[in-house]
Design a protein around this motif. Structure first.
Motif, PDB file in Angstrom:
ATOM      1  N   GLY A   7       6.118  11.604   4.413  1.00 35.29           N
ATOM      2  CA  GLY A   7       5.360  10.978   3.979  1.00 35.29           C
ATOM      3  C   GLY A   7       3.883  10.798   5.416  1.00 35.29           C
ATOM      4  N   GLY A   9       1.325   9.068   5.732  1.00 38.25           N
ATOM      5  CA  GLY A   9      -0.194   8.595   5.734  1.00 38.25           C
ATOM      6  C   GLY A   9       0.560   7.808   6.936  1.00 38.25           C
ATOM      7  N   TYR A  10      -0.715   6.654   6.964  1.00 38.83           N
ATOM      8  CA  TYR A  10      -0.794   5.626   7.276  1.00 38.83           C
ATOM      9  C   TYR A  10      -0.039   4.758   8.323  1.00 38.83           C
ATOM     10  CZ  TYR A  10      -5.618   4.968   5.929  1.00 38.83           C
ATOM     11  OH  TYR A  10      -6.997   5.015   5.566  1.00 38.83           O
ATOM     12  N   VAL A  11       1.547   4.877   7.143  1.00 37.35           N
ATOM     13  CA  VAL A  11       3.016   4.531   7.886  1.00 37.35           C
ATOM     14  C   VAL A  11       4.042   5.578   8.420  1.00 37.35           C
ATOM     15  CG1 VAL A  11       5.227   3.127   7.263  1.00 37.35           C
ATOM     16  CG2 VAL A  11       3.414   2.549   6.603  1.00 37.35           C
ATOM     17  N   ASP A  30       5.294  16.130   4.635  1.00 32.33           N
ATOM     18  CA  ASP A  30       4.490  15.703   3.283  1.00 32.33           C
ATOM     19  C   ASP A  30       3.923  16.911   2.567  1.00 32.33           C
ATOM     20  OD1 ASP A  30       1.805  12.679   4.178  1.00 32.33           O
ATOM     21  OD2 ASP A  30       2.186  14.700   2.588  1.00 32.33           O
ATOM     22  N   ILE A  31       3.861  16.326   1.476  1.00 29.09           N
ATOM     23  CA  ILE A  31       3.068  17.666   0.305  1.00 29.09           C
ATOM     24  C   ILE A  31       2.532  17.587  -0.201  1.00 29.09           C
ATOM     25  CG2 ILE A  31       5.313  17.034  -1.400  1.00 29.09           C
ATOM     26  CD1 ILE A  31       3.166  14.460  -2.849  1.00 29.09           C
ATOM     27  N   LYS A  35      -3.011  16.809   4.856  1.00 28.48           N
ATOM     28  CA  LYS A  35      -2.200  16.510   5.984  1.00 28.48           C
ATOM     29  C   LYS A  35      -1.299  17.232   7.291  1.00 28.48           C
ATOM     30  CE  LYS A  35      -2.451  11.937   4.061  1.00 28.48           C
ATOM     31  NZ  LYS A  35      -1.564  11.242   2.758  1.00 28.48           N
ATOM     32  N   CYS A  83       8.788   7.377   4.207  1.00 29.19           N
ATOM     33  CA  CYS A  83       7.440   6.215   4.469  1.00 29.19           C
ATOM     34  C   CYS A  83       6.413   6.458   3.533  1.00 29.19           C
ATOM     35  CB  CYS A  83       6.546   6.857   5.338  1.00 29.19           C
ATOM     36  SG  CYS A  83       7.452   5.971   7.187  1.00 29.19           S
ATOM     37  N   VAL A  84       7.219   7.209   2.136  1.00 29.71           N
ATOM     38  CA  VAL A  84       6.202   7.947   1.076  1.00 29.71           C
ATOM     39  C   VAL A  84       5.733   6.404  -0.104  1.00 29.71           C
ATOM     40  CG1 VAL A  84       7.728  10.062   0.210  1.00 29.71           C
ATOM     41  CG2 VAL A  84       8.035   7.999  -1.080  1.00 29.71           C
ATOM     42  N   GLY A  85       4.655   6.968  -0.641  1.00 32.87           N
ATOM     43  CA  GLY A  85       3.966   5.448  -1.195  1.00 32.87           C
ATOM     44  C   GLY A  85       4.625   4.882  -2.282  1.00 32.87           C
ATOM     45  N   THR A  86       4.058   3.959  -2.324  1.00 28.51           N
ATOM     46  CA  THR A  86       4.835   3.092  -3.752  1.00 28.51           C
ATOM     47  C   THR A  86       3.885   2.067  -4.272  1.00 28.51           C
ATOM     48  OG1 THR A  86       5.535   1.101  -2.362  1.00 28.51           O
ATOM     49  CG2 THR A  86       7.214   2.391  -2.837  1.00 28.51           C
ATOM     50  N   VAL A 102      11.927  11.981  -3.020  1.00 29.88           N
ATOM     51  CA  VAL A 102      12.655  12.097  -1.481  1.00 29.88           C
ATOM     52  C   VAL A 102      13.960  11.806  -1.517  1.00 29.88           C
ATOM     53  CG1 VAL A 102      11.842  11.334   0.687  1.00 29.88           C
ATOM     54  CG2 VAL A 102       9.790  12.347  -0.403  1.00 29.88           C
ATOM     55  N   SER A 124       9.099   2.554   3.332  1.00 24.72           N
ATOM     56  CA  SER A 124       8.141   1.483   2.369  1.00 24.72           C
ATOM     57  C   SER A 124       8.849   0.351   1.479  1.00 24.72           C
ATOM     58  CB  SER A 124       8.302   3.131   1.033  1.00 24.72           C
ATOM     59  OG  SER A 124       7.906   4.546   1.914  1.00 24.72           O
ATOM     60  N   THR A 125       7.517  -0.413   1.317  1.00 22.07           N
ATOM     61  CA  THR A 125       8.079  -1.115   0.479  1.00 22.07           C
ATOM     62  C   THR A 125       8.941  -1.227  -1.409  1.00 22.07           C
ATOM     63  OG1 THR A 125       5.844  -2.296   1.644  1.00 22.07           O
ATOM     64  CG2 THR A 125       6.917  -3.575  -0.692  1.00 22.07           C
ATOM     65  N   GLU A 157       8.216  -2.207   7.640  1.00 22.91           N
ATOM     66  CA  GLU A 157       6.781  -2.012   8.256  1.00 22.91           C
ATOM     67  C   GLU A 157       6.407  -3.251   7.982  1.00 22.91           C
ATOM     68  OE1 GLU A 157       6.201   0.697  10.787  1.00 22.91           O
ATOM     69  OE2 GLU A 157       5.775  -0.950  10.984  1.00 22.91           O
ATOM     70  N   GLU A 161      -3.107  -1.689   9.105  1.00 26.91           N
ATOM     71  CA  GLU A 161      -4.175  -0.608   9.707  1.00 26.91           C
ATOM     72  C   GLU A 161      -5.619  -1.275  10.673  1.00 26.91           C
ATOM     73  OE1 GLU A 161      -5.902   1.295   5.466  1.00 26.91           O
ATOM     74  OE2 GLU A 161      -3.419   0.981   4.521  1.00 26.91           O
TER      75      GLU A 161
HETATM   76  N1  LIG Z   1      -0.412   1.352   5.021  1.00 23.98           N
HETATM   77  C1  LIG Z   1       0.476   0.180   5.446  1.00 23.98           C
HETATM   78  O1  LIG Z   1      -0.753  -0.646   6.373  1.00 23.98           O
HETATM   79  C2  LIG Z   1       1.524  -0.187   5.128  1.00 23.98           C
HETATM   80  C3  LIG Z   1       2.182  -1.779   6.301  1.00 23.98           C
HETATM   81  C4  LIG Z   1       2.992  -1.382   5.656  1.00 23.98           C
HETATM   82  C5  LIG Z   1       4.400  -0.974   4.539  1.00 23.98           C
HETATM   83  N2  LIG Z   1       3.544  -0.073   4.539  1.00 23.98           N
HETATM   84  C6  LIG Z   1       4.183   0.545   2.921  1.00 23.98           C
HETATM   85  O2  LIG Z   1       4.823   2.012   3.230  1.00 23.98           O
HETATM   86  C7  LIG Z   1       4.774   3.001   2.002  1.00 23.98           C
HETATM   87  C8  LIG Z   1       3.888   4.127   2.860  1.00 23.98           C
HETATM   88  O3  LIG Z   1       2.581   3.251   2.872  1.00 23.98           O
HETATM   89  P1  LIG Z   1       0.620   4.108   3.520  1.00 23.98           P
HETATM   90  O4  LIG Z   1       0.262   3.560   3.703  1.00 23.98           O
HETATM   91  O5  LIG Z   1       1.698   5.574   4.740  1.00 23.98           O
HETATM   92  O6  LIG Z   1       0.668   5.553   2.199  1.00 23.98           O
HETATM   93  P2  LIG Z   1       0.135   6.573   2.055  1.00 23.98           P
HETATM   94  O7  LIG Z   1      -0.019   6.829   0.372  1.00 23.98           O
HETATM   95  O8  LIG Z   1      -1.245   6.536   3.032  1.00 23.98           O
HETATM   96  O9  LIG Z   1       1.330   7.851   2.662  1.00 23.98           O
HETATM   97  C9  LIG Z   1       1.931   8.398   1.485  1.00 23.98           C
HETATM   98  C10 LIG Z   1       2.244   9.949   2.068  1.00 23.98           C
HETATM   99  O10 LIG Z   1       3.593  10.674   1.340  1.00 23.98           O
HETATM  100  C11 LIG Z   1       3.204  11.487   1.184  1.00 23.98           C
HETATM  101  N3  LIG Z   1       4.243  11.782  -0.264  1.00 23.98           N
HETATM  102  C12 LIG Z   1       4.041  11.621  -1.467  1.00 23.98           C
HETATM  103  N4  LIG Z   1       5.696  12.093  -1.921  1.00 23.98           N
HETATM  104  C13 LIG Z   1       6.033  13.380  -0.887  1.00 23.98           C
HETATM  105  C14 LIG Z   1       7.288  13.678  -1.180  1.00 23.98           C
HETATM  106  N5  LIG Z   1       7.862  13.920  -2.128  1.00 23.98           N
HETATM  107  N6  LIG Z   1       7.570  13.606   0.167  1.00 23.98           N
HETATM  108  C15 LIG Z   1       7.151  13.878   1.226  1.00 23.98           C
HETATM  109  N7  LIG Z   1       5.932  12.856   1.515  1.00 23.98           N
HETATM  110  C16 LIG Z   1       5.417  12.478   0.252  1.00 23.98           C
HETATM  111  C17 LIG Z   1       1.758  11.414   0.417  1.00 23.98           C
HETATM  112  O11 LIG Z   1       1.463  12.491  -0.502  1.00 23.98           O
HETATM  113  C18 LIG Z   1       1.349  10.906   1.348  1.00 23.98           C
HETATM  114  O12 LIG Z   1       0.423  11.015   2.767  1.00 23.98           O
HETATM  115  C19 LIG Z   1       4.117   2.166   1.295  1.00 23.98           C
HETATM  116  O13 LIG Z   1       5.174   1.353   0.389  1.00 23.98           O
HETATM  117  C20 LIG Z   1       3.258   1.127   1.679  1.00 23.98           C
HETATM  118  O14 LIG Z   1       3.093  -0.255   0.589  1.00 23.98           O
HETATM  119  C21 LIG Z   1       2.453   0.439   4.598  1.00 23.98           C
END
Ligand SMILES: NC(=O)c1ccc[n+]([C@@H]2O[C@H](COP(=O)([O-])OP(=O)(O)OC[C@H]3O[C@@H](n4cnc5c(N)ncnc54)[C@H](O)[C@@H]3O)[C@@H](O)[C@H]2O)c1
Length: 420
Positions: A7, A9-11, A30-31, A35, A83-86, A102, A124-125, A157, A161
């Motif tokens: 994953g 993403g942001y995390v 990442d899928i 990205k 760190c994938v999304g929830t 994952v 992830s949360t 985490e 952001e």
């Molecule tokens: N954004 C924040 O500030 C923050 C802070 C702390 C915790 N979190 C938690 O961390 C987790 C991730 O948050 P985020 O904001 O980074 O999410 P995001 O949506 O930005 O990124 C998630 C990534 O996971 C990828 N993904 C999905 N399925 C996958 C797979 N099978 N294999 C590989 N990659 C895959 C997606 O393509 C995406 O790029 C969530 O649970 C969120 O609640 C987020």
């Protein structure tokens, strides 16, 4: 360490860049082809100050490479960080589909001949119980007897952001959830450059942490805005109100009033909350959180009553320690302990109360009126310390922290100052 991060993403991309900057070798998975392509070019797929520079340096140093399929890479990794999304599901619960998928992929990638542990860290949360009820069974199902090579860790985490990199290196705390609540050597290695208090705990405590934090942040914003609305409607200067409120680090911005335990009560809090509800409605400020406070408190009083009486039959002998709203006071007005006493009597328990600060003959004014209305038989319920010492009770409820000063003999003891 060699680490796979699932994953980006942001995390995940922040973790990838920061860990590579510390010299770890990172495989990002990442899928999203975009990205992966962007990150491999040293360009962040998300907008985050400073991230492009760190990612570019990591790619140039050969410490970061991204792929869409991690299967071939997990084999020689020490750790995988998920760190994938929830995102929210239709019913409001977290959609755990990405986490499950994952986990299945990682499990399927583990070499059957592997004997070295693979530490799989979830960032992830996820809802409390997810590691034990969803994630661990996936590894057990997929790997069978080999599931023992997987060390599952939950490590929430706390980054925000827009300040993610600084937050990554200077977190407010580090929480590590493991199967035995003991430290994990690879997590120690991962966090060795971070200067923050580390809490090693079990999975469920670590999983609830993020919910508690985020809900509290939301509560603070909601509360601040309700008070702000009331001030605006009353022509009160909001900035000055805010400055005075946050200056109080003794009672307001402090650890006070945070321990889960007894309900609130007394002659001030319920009365003034009720009055603020009235004022807010009167000036059209709609204070929904304030409106909910007394109902929440009533729900808590009932919860405590059910907790303590769950295993006791009507008729059981109950001793309550403390009746006034707080110790060393004889103020009974809106004391939650009076509510408990009333509920116990109504449910048929044989009640005794020990509170050395209450002398029924000395109660006056509103205090006397309140007591007379809510607990008219109080003089017959009060007992002395000598009587307590000479009696065996079915239940003892310590409502005011007095138990340590008494000789007690009882079947069951509840400290209602701190939820267990
Ligand atoms: N954004 C924040 O500030 C923050 C802070 C702390 C915790 N979190 C938690 O961390 C987790 C991730 O948050 P985020 O904001 O980074 O999410 P995001 O949506 O930005 O990124 C998630 C990534 O996971 C990828 N993904 C999905 N399925 C996958 C797979 N099978 N294999 C590989 N990659 C895959 C997606 O393509 C995406 O790029 C969530 O649970 C969120 O609640 C987020």
């Amino acid at each position: 360490m060699k680490i796979a991060i699932y994953g980006l993403g942001y995390v995940g991309s922040t973790a990838a860049a920061c860990l590579a900057s510390e010299g770890h070798s990172i495989i990002g998975v990442d899928i999203s082809e975009k990205k992966v392509r962007d990150t491999n070019a040293g360009v962040s797929a998300i907008k985050e100050p400073g991230l492009d520079e760190l990612l570019g340096a990591a790619v140039a140093a050969g410490l970061l490479r991204c792929v869409t399929d991690g299967a071939d890479h997990v084999r020689d990794c020490d750790m995988a960080i998920v760190c994938v999304g929830t995102p929210s599901g239709a019913d409001g619960s977290h959609n755990m589909g990405y986490i499950a998928e994952v986990s299945r992929q990682i499990a399927a990638s583990v070499d059957q001949g592997r004997s070295r542990p693979l530490t799989v860290v979830y960032r992830s949360t996820i809802r409390p119980g997810t590691i034990e009820e969803l994630i661990r069974p996936i590894y057990q199902m997929t790997l069978g007897e080999k599931a023992g090579v997987i060390e599952l860790v939950y490590n929430p985490e706390f980054l925000r952001e827009a300040t993610a990199i600084n937050d990554y290196f200077h977190p407010p705390k580090i929480v590590v959830g493991t199967h035995d609540a003991q430290p994990n050597a690879r997590m120690d290695e991962l966090h060795k450059n971070l200067d923050a208090r580390v809490f090693c705990t079990n999975y469920r405590v670590s999983e609830i942490t993020k919910f508690v934090d985020n809900t509290f942040h939301a509560l603070k914003v909601g509360f601040a805005n309700e008070i702000g609305r009331v001030c605006v409607q009353l022509g009160i200067d909001v900035a000055t109100m805010h400055e005075i409120f946050i200056s109080d680090t003794k009672l307001n911005i402090s650890a006070n009033y945070f321990r889960p335990g007894g309900a609130f009560g007394g002659s001030c809090l319920p009365k003034d909350v009720r009055a603020l509800q009235y004022i807010a409605a009167d000036v059209g400020a709609e204070a929904r959180l304030v409106d909910a406070l007394l109902r929440s408190n009533d729900a808590h009083k009932h919860f405590l009553f059910e907790q303590v009486t769950g295993s006791a039959k009507a008729g059981a002998s109950v001793l309550m320690l403390g009746l006034a709203f707080k110790r060393y006071s004889d103020d009974l007005r809106e004391s939650p302990k009076v509510d408990m006493a009333r509920k116990l009597l109504n449910a048929g328990y044989t009640l005794s109360i020990y509170d050395p600060d209450i002398e029924p003959d000395h109660l006056v004014g509103q205090n006397l009126g309140y007591t007379f209305l809510h607990l008219p038989t109080l003089p017959h319920l009060l007992v002395s310390a000598d009587h307590v010492a000479a009696t065996r009770y079915d239940l003892v409820l310590d409502m005011s922290g007095m138990a340590k000063d008494l000789t007690l003999d009882c079947e069951q003891f509840f400290d209602l100052n701190a939820l267990q």
